[in-house]
Scaffold this motif. Structure first.
Motif, PDB file in Angstrom:
ATOM      1  N   ASN A   2       0.828  -1.196   0.000  1.00  0.00           N
ATOM      2  CA  ASN A   2       0.000   0.000   0.000  1.00  0.00           C
ATOM      3  C   ASN A   2       0.864   1.249   0.000  1.00  0.00           C
ATOM      4  OD1 ASN A   2      -2.319  -1.505   0.084  1.00  0.00           O
ATOM      5  ND2 ASN A   2      -2.447  -1.492   2.306  1.00  0.00           N
ATOM      6  N   LYS A   3       0.467   2.218  -0.797  1.00  0.00           N
ATOM      7  CA  LYS A   3       1.220   3.457  -0.905  1.00  0.00           C
ATOM      8  C   LYS A   3       0.484   4.554  -0.144  1.00  0.00           C
ATOM      9  CE  LYS A   3       2.592   6.848  -4.337  1.00  0.00           C
ATOM     10  NZ  LYS A   3       2.526   7.217  -5.733  1.00  0.00           N
ATOM     11  N   SER A   4       1.169   5.266   0.688  1.00  0.00           N
ATOM     12  CA  SER A   4       0.572   6.371   1.433  1.00  0.00           C
ATOM     13  C   SER A   4       0.636   7.640   0.591  1.00  0.00           C
ATOM     14  CB  SER A   4       1.330   6.597   2.744  1.00  0.00           C
ATOM     15  OG  SER A   4       0.857   7.774   3.364  1.00  0.00           O
ATOM     16  N   GLY A   6       0.411  10.512   2.003  1.00  0.00           N
ATOM     17  CA  GLY A   6       1.023  11.508   2.869  1.00  0.00           C
ATOM     18  C   GLY A   6       0.119  12.684   3.181  1.00  0.00           C
ATOM     19  N   CYS A   8      -3.354  13.636   1.848  1.00  0.00           N
ATOM     20  CA  CYS A   8      -3.966  14.279   0.684  1.00  0.00           C
ATOM     21  C   CYS A   8      -4.921  15.382   1.127  1.00  0.00           C
ATOM     22  CB  CYS A   8      -4.715  13.238  -0.140  1.00  0.00           C
ATOM     23  SG  CYS A   8      -5.512  13.920  -1.593  1.00  0.00           S
TER      24      CYS A   8
END
Length: 71
Positions: A2-4, A6, A8
């Protein structure tokens, strides 16, 4: 993985036009490709509006966003 994002803070918006065809003799939710069935509770819902559908085999949902062409 999973990519965060940061944190949004803003979203990009877009629109989509999709042609939907229903049988002329029976233009009801039952034949629409966006009508989904919840087998666990035995009811249909619209995948576009998330509306639970009352009698999708006999009518079109109250929140249906389709703009029908004139016959």
């Amino acid at each position: 993985m999973n990519k965060s994002l940061g944190g949004c803070t803003r979203y990009r918006k877009g629109w989509l036009n999709i042609e939907v065809g229903l049988p002329e003799k029976e233009p009801v939710c039952h034949w629409c490709r966006f009508m989904k069935w919840e087998s666990g509770v035995g009811r249909g819902y619209c995948a576009v509006t998330h509306e639970y559908l009352v009698a999708p085999e006999r009518r079109i949902g109250d929140k249906c966003p389709i703009e029908w062409e004139e016959a």
